[in-house]
Design an enzyme around this catalytic site. Structure first.
Site, PDB file in Angstrom:
ATOM      1  N   GLY A  11     -39.293  46.526  16.290  1.00  0.00           N
ATOM      2  CA  GLY A  11     -38.727  45.907  15.089  1.00  0.00           C
ATOM      3  C   GLY A  11     -37.217  45.781  15.212  1.00  0.00           C
ATOM      4  N   VAL A  23     -22.692  47.546  25.042  1.00  0.00           N
ATOM      5  CA  VAL A  23     -23.217  47.769  26.405  1.00  0.00           C
ATOM      6  C   VAL A  23     -22.593  46.747  27.363  1.00  0.00           C
ATOM      7  CG1 VAL A  23     -25.302  47.603  27.852  1.00  0.00           C
ATOM      8  CG2 VAL A  23     -25.406  48.790  25.639  1.00  0.00           C
ATOM      9  N   ASP A 127     -36.485  52.918  10.563  1.00  0.00           N
ATOM     10  CA  ASP A 127     -37.374  53.964  10.021  1.00  0.00           C
ATOM     11  C   ASP A 127     -36.768  55.368  10.072  1.00  0.00           C
ATOM     12  OD1 ASP A 127     -39.178  51.916   9.713  1.00  0.00           O
ATOM     13  OD2 ASP A 127     -40.278  52.372  11.549  1.00  0.00           O
ATOM     14  N   LYS A 154     -33.711  48.428 -11.984  1.00  0.00           N
ATOM     15  CA  LYS A 154     -33.467  49.370 -13.084  1.00  0.00           C
ATOM     16  C   LYS A 154     -32.877  48.655 -14.298  1.00  0.00           C
ATOM     17  CE  LYS A 154     -32.644  54.029 -12.083  1.00  0.00           C
ATOM     18  NZ  LYS A 154     -31.749  55.068 -11.522  1.00  0.00           N
ATOM     19  N   MET A 169     -40.114  50.116   3.524  1.00  0.00           N
ATOM     20  CA  MET A 169     -40.718  50.249   4.851  1.00  0.00           C
ATOM     21  C   MET A 169     -40.569  51.684   5.375  1.00  0.00           C
ATOM     22  SD  MET A 169     -39.993  46.921   7.135  1.00  0.00           S
ATOM     23  CE  MET A 169     -41.175  45.596   7.179  1.00  0.00           C
ATOM     24  N   GLU A 187     -37.230  57.864 -10.632  1.00  0.00           N
ATOM     25  CA  GLU A 187     -37.884  58.913 -11.423  1.00  0.00           C
ATOM     26  C   GLU A 187     -38.914  59.664 -10.586  1.00  0.00           C
ATOM     27  OE1 GLU A 187     -36.726  56.051 -13.111  1.00  0.00           O
ATOM     28  OE2 GLU A 187     -35.319  57.588 -13.789  1.00  0.00           O
ATOM     29  N   GLU A 222     -44.226  52.777   2.511  1.00  0.00           N
ATOM     30  CA  GLU A 222     -45.375  51.938   2.881  1.00  0.00           C
ATOM     31  C   GLU A 222     -46.480  52.725   3.591  1.00  0.00           C
ATOM     32  OE1 GLU A 222     -44.536  48.962   5.857  1.00  0.00           O
ATOM     33  OE2 GLU A 222     -43.550  50.397   7.178  1.00  0.00           O
ATOM     34  N   VAL A 254     -37.499  42.169   4.141  1.00  0.00           N
ATOM     35  CA  VAL A 254     -36.171  41.896   3.565  1.00  0.00           C
ATOM     36  C   VAL A 254     -35.192  42.993   4.012  1.00  0.00           C
ATOM     37  CG1 VAL A 254     -34.916  41.963   1.365  1.00  0.00           C
ATOM     38  CG2 VAL A 254     -37.005  40.624   1.566  1.00  0.00           C
TER      39      VAL A 254
HETATM   40  O1  F6P Z   1     -40.419  49.995  12.781  1.00  0.00           O
HETATM   41  C1  F6P Z   1     -39.737  49.137  11.934  1.00  0.00           C
HETATM   42  C2  F6P Z   1     -40.690  48.486  10.974  1.00  0.00           C
HETATM   43  O2  F6P Z   1     -39.947  47.605  10.143  1.00  0.00           O
HETATM   44  C3  F6P Z   1     -41.518  49.440  10.105  1.00  0.00           C
HETATM   45  O3  F6P Z   1     -40.800  49.947   9.010  1.00  0.00           O
HETATM   46  C4  F6P Z   1     -42.674  48.573   9.717  1.00  0.00           C
HETATM   47  O4  F6P Z   1     -43.816  49.319   9.409  1.00  0.00           O
HETATM   48  C5  F6P Z   1     -42.885  47.726  10.946  1.00  0.00           C
HETATM   49  O5  F6P Z   1     -41.656  47.729  11.657  1.00  0.00           O
HETATM   50  C6  F6P Z   1     -43.291  46.314  10.681  1.00  0.00           C
HETATM   51  O6  F6P Z   1     -43.553  45.724  11.900  1.00  0.00           O
HETATM   52  P1  F6P Z   1     -43.670  44.159  12.135  1.00  0.00           P
HETATM   53  O7  F6P Z   1     -42.305  43.574  11.955  1.00  0.00           O
HETATM   54  O8  F6P Z   1     -44.159  44.047  13.538  1.00  0.00           O
HETATM   55  O9  F6P Z   1     -44.612  43.657  11.105  1.00  0.00           O
END
Ligand code: F6P
Length: 323
Positions: A11, A23, A127, A154, A169, A187, A222, A254
């Protein structure tokens, strides 16, 4: 060392471009030639390389995503795929590879390293679930995007006295949800590391109104058993008994597409430069991450076998502060 290659995989994360730039420019400064690999490990297998000079990485730091492209490549998970990738690296006389990415990417980096190819990983995933780095490239920007959404929700929640749910995510990790929940003043926070059933979520939201709050908002990761979809279904099916509506916002990708903030640009720059530093001093098979306020390396063997633990004291704190 004469020629290195760099790729981004898995991702995309805001800040990846700053890491590529770091780099490339620090590699050039050492007198190395730097090649970029398009679309992660898939590009490695397909011999999809581009030369990267100082000018090619100009103007990319402020852009989200990755100028090299990324991919999730199942072929690279096979021995055949890995052999093809190694063949391309050897054919192009590449002396070392920098892999910018999260868990899946560093598993790929580890596989190449086990085959005796010099690899250094750079910790990057929104993540924040990667062992060997307290914070990874992209997390801060993704959190700020989630926060902006929570702040806005909110406002409307307060106008209507409605319950709101925001799903963020994080794959199987609750870090993004937990920190977004704390800093957004939610909350309730629901994360895979401490699941909550729908009735408890409903009770938390109801108690918020009973305490006189003008809004009731829950942040859900998620990866939870009861994610946004399942919670929404439960609330809908039990609407009358529960006595209130739940409005659901799923942030999804997003969060990944933001403009990297100063924190991610700097973190990515420092980790990217450190990657070439470590390669120059002969380090291989390590992840370059951030620990105790500085860059640090962790063997990739450890990175792929150890699980990063979430500090659950923060969840307790979130509960106290939601009063
Ligand atoms: O690992 C990053 C991430 O955005 C996760 O939070 C999410 O579950 C996953 O990748 C979504 O993957 P993809 O973009 O392949 O749908």
């Amino acid at each position: 060392m004469k020629r290195i290659a760099v790729l981004t995989s898995g991702g995309d994360a805001p800040g990846m471009n700053a890491a590529i730039r770091a780099v490339v420019r620090s590699g050039i400064d050492r007198g190395w030639e730097v090649l970029g690999v398009r679309h992660g490990f898939a590009g490695l297998i397909a011999d999809n390389f581009i030369p990267l000079g100082a000018r090619e990485v100009g103007g990319i730091m402020q852009r989200g995503g990755t100028m090299l492209g990324s991919a999730r490549c199942s072929e690279f998970e096979t021995e055949d795929g890995q052999s093809k990738a190694l063949r391309q690296l050897h054919q192009r006389d590449i002396d070392a590879l920098v892999v910018i990415g999260g868990n899946g990417s560093q598993t790929g980096a580890h596989a190449l390293s086990q085959a005796d190819f010099p690899v250094v990983g750079v910790a990057s995933t929104i993540d924040n679930d990667l062992y060997g780095s307290e914070i990874t490239i992209g997390v801060d920007t993704a959190l700020n995007i989630a926060l902006e959404a929570i702040d806005r929700l909110k406002i409307t929640a307060s106008s209507h006295q409605r319950a709101f749910l925001v799903e963020v995510m994080g794959r199987h990790c609750g870090y993004l949800a937990l920190i977004a929940g704390i800093t957004g003043g939610a909350e309730a926070v629901v994360i895979p590391e401490s699941e909550m059933n729908p009735e408890t979520v409903a009770a938390e939201l109801r108690h918020a109104y009973e305490r006189g709050k003008p809004h009731a908002l829950v942040v859900v990761a998620e990866g939870c058993q009861y994610n946004a979809e399942r919670l929404a279904r439960h609330f809908e099916e039990n609407r009358e008994r529960l006595g209130f509506d739940l409005r659901v916002t799923k942030l999804g990708h997003v969060q990944r597409g933001g403009t990297p903030g100063a924190f991610d640009r700097l973190l990515a720059t420092r980790l990217g430069v450190a990657a070439t530093d470590y390669l120059a001093q002969g380090d291989r098979g390590v992840l370059v991450g951030w620990q105790r306020g500085d860059v640090a390396t962790t063997p990739l063997t450890e990175v792929v076998t150890c699980e990063k633990q979430l500090d659950l004291r923060l969840l307790e704190m979130a509960g106290v502060l939601a009063k």
